[in-house]
Design a protein around this motif. Structure first.
Motif, PDB file in Angstrom:
ATOM      1  N   SER A  19     -45.939  14.746  57.726  1.00  0.00           N
ATOM      2  CA  SER A  19     -47.067  14.955  58.313  1.00  0.00           C
ATOM      3  C   SER A  19     -47.568  16.740  58.100  1.00  0.00           C
ATOM      4  O   SER A  19     -48.600  17.106  57.981  1.00  0.00           O
ATOM      5  CB  SER A  19     -46.735  15.092  59.919  1.00  0.00           C
ATOM      6  N   THR A  20     -46.448  17.288  57.991  1.00  0.00           N
ATOM      7  CA  THR A  20     -46.597  18.805  57.652  1.00  0.00           C
ATOM      8  C   THR A  20     -47.267  18.996  56.157  1.00  0.00           C
ATOM      9  O   THR A  20     -48.125  19.602  55.800  1.00  0.00           O
ATOM     10  CB  THR A  20     -45.459  19.612  57.508  1.00  0.00           C
ATOM     11  N   PHE A  21     -46.830  18.410  55.077  1.00  0.00           N
ATOM     12  CA  PHE A  21     -47.310  17.995  53.685  1.00  0.00           C
ATOM     13  C   PHE A  21     -48.665  17.554  53.716  1.00  0.00           C
ATOM     14  O   PHE A  21     -49.395  18.252  53.206  1.00  0.00           O
ATOM     15  CB  PHE A  21     -46.402  17.042  53.024  1.00  0.00           C
ATOM     16  N   LEU A  22     -49.035  16.397  54.694  1.00  0.00           N
ATOM     17  CA  LEU A  22     -50.380  16.095  54.843  1.00  0.00           C
ATOM     18  C   LEU A  22     -51.538  17.116  55.336  1.00  0.00           C
ATOM     19  O   LEU A  22     -52.427  17.140  54.707  1.00  0.00           O
ATOM     20  CB  LEU A  22     -50.670  14.991  55.458  1.00  0.00           C
ATOM     21  N   ARG A  23     -50.909  18.067  56.097  1.00  0.00           N
ATOM     22  CA  ARG A  23     -51.821  18.936  56.699  1.00  0.00           C
ATOM     23  C   ARG A  23     -52.019  20.168  55.485  1.00  0.00           C
ATOM     24  O   ARG A  23     -53.237  20.542  55.469  1.00  0.00           O
ATOM     25  CB  ARG A  23     -51.014  19.593  57.907  1.00  0.00           C
ATOM     26  N   ASP A  24     -51.212  20.299  54.721  1.00  0.00           N
ATOM     27  CA  ASP A  24     -51.102  21.568  53.745  1.00  0.00           C
ATOM     28  C   ASP A  24     -52.041  20.745  52.628  1.00  0.00           C
ATOM     29  O   ASP A  24     -52.843  21.309  51.966  1.00  0.00           O
ATOM     30  CB  ASP A  24     -49.895  21.735  53.065  1.00  0.00           C
ATOM     31  N   VAL A  25     -51.989  19.396  52.316  1.00  0.00           N
ATOM     32  CA  VAL A  25     -52.803  18.908  51.399  1.00  0.00           C
ATOM     33  C   VAL A  25     -53.982  18.835  51.783  1.00  0.00           C
ATOM     34  O   VAL A  25     -55.230  18.973  51.028  1.00  0.00           O
ATOM     35  CB  VAL A  25     -52.167  17.469  50.974  1.00  0.00           C
ATOM     36  N   THR A  26     -54.441  18.456  53.183  1.00  0.00           N
ATOM     37  CA  THR A  26     -55.817  18.240  53.663  1.00  0.00           C
ATOM     38  C   THR A  26     -56.330  19.598  53.519  1.00  0.00           C
ATOM     39  O   THR A  26     -57.636  19.894  53.279  1.00  0.00           O
ATOM     40  CB  THR A  26     -55.618  17.574  55.051  1.00  0.00           C
ATOM     41  N   SER A  27     -55.775  20.541  54.109  1.00  0.00           N
ATOM     42  CA  SER A  27     -56.402  21.832  54.081  1.00  0.00           C
ATOM     43  C   SER A  27     -56.804  22.427  52.411  1.00  0.00           C
ATOM     44  O   SER A  27     -57.762  23.105  52.515  1.00  0.00           O
ATOM     45  CB  SER A  27     -55.322  22.833  54.556  1.00  0.00           C
ATOM     46  N   ALA A  28     -55.784  22.222  51.502  1.00  0.00           N
ATOM     47  CA  ALA A  28     -56.071  22.394  50.121  1.00  0.00           C
ATOM     48  C   ALA A  28     -57.347  21.749  49.677  1.00  0.00           C
ATOM     49  O   ALA A  28     -58.195  22.475  49.044  1.00  0.00           O
ATOM     50  CB  ALA A  28     -54.912  22.228  49.132  1.00  0.00           C
ATOM     51  N   ASN A  29     -57.388  20.617  50.119  1.00  0.00           N
ATOM     52  CA  ASN A  29     -58.660  19.784  49.355  1.00  0.00           C
ATOM     53  C   ASN A  29     -59.991  20.078  50.076  1.00  0.00           C
ATOM     54  O   ASN A  29     -60.869  20.515  49.512  1.00  0.00           O
ATOM     55  CB  ASN A  29     -58.582  18.181  49.857  1.00  0.00           C
ATOM     56  N   ARG A  30     -59.956  20.817  51.301  1.00  0.00           N
ATOM     57  CA  ARG A  30     -60.867  21.297  51.966  1.00  0.00           C
ATOM     58  C   ARG A  30     -61.394  22.740  51.198  1.00  0.00           C
ATOM     59  O   ARG A  30     -62.611  22.949  50.917  1.00  0.00           O
ATOM     60  CB  ARG A  30     -60.744  21.514  53.842  1.00  0.00           C
ATOM     61  N   GLU A  31     -60.342  23.514  51.246  1.00  0.00           N
ATOM     62  CA  GLU A  31     -60.646  24.783  50.445  1.00  0.00           C
ATOM     63  C   GLU A  31     -61.127  24.971  49.025  1.00  0.00           C
ATOM     64  O   GLU A  31     -61.777  25.343  48.608  1.00  0.00           O
ATOM     65  CB  GLU A  31     -59.589  25.631  50.819  1.00  0.00           C
ATOM     66  N   LEU A  32     -60.541  23.805  48.376  1.00  0.00           N
ATOM     67  CA  LEU A  32     -61.108  23.749  47.047  1.00  0.00           C
ATOM     68  C   LEU A  32     -62.120  22.427  46.859  1.00  0.00           C
ATOM     69  O   LEU A  32     -62.571  22.552  45.916  1.00  0.00           O
ATOM     70  CB  LEU A  32     -59.855  22.857  46.355  1.00  0.00           C
TER      71      LEU A  32
END
Length: 89
Positions: A19-32
């Motif tokens: 869940s923590t990993f998904l939040r980080d990846v989702t945030s990175a996708n949004r920023e990029l």
């Protein structure tokens, strides 16, 4: 000796960690500006973890043996997520 996943706490721990990993990846996708997350595959020595977006922040997680064909698992998860999507909208 027990294999992975026989105890409920094993599954709960896996979900918490990813869940923590998904939040980080989702945030990175949004920023990029990469777009919405569709599917992630994490291949390890003993297991393959497939995480597929269903809708609205809900995900389907499948854990498969590493000797299986991960492409078939990924396709099965995408098909299942598509069928479940209406239940989560």
């Amino acid at each position: 000796m027990t294999s992975w996943g026989e105890r409920p706490e094993d599954v709960e721990e896996l979900i918490a960690e990813y869940s923590t990993f998904l939040r980080d990846v989702t945030s990175a996708n949004r920023e990029l500006q990469l777009g919405e997350l569709d599917q992630i595959m994490v291949a390890a020595e003993h297991k393959v973890v497939l995480i597929t977006s269903i809708a609205g922040g809900y995900f389907l997680m499948a854990v498969c043996g590493s000797r299986r064909k991960p492409g078939q698992g990924a396709f099965a998860c995408r098909t299942a997520a598509f069928r479940l999507r209406q239940e989560f909208l």
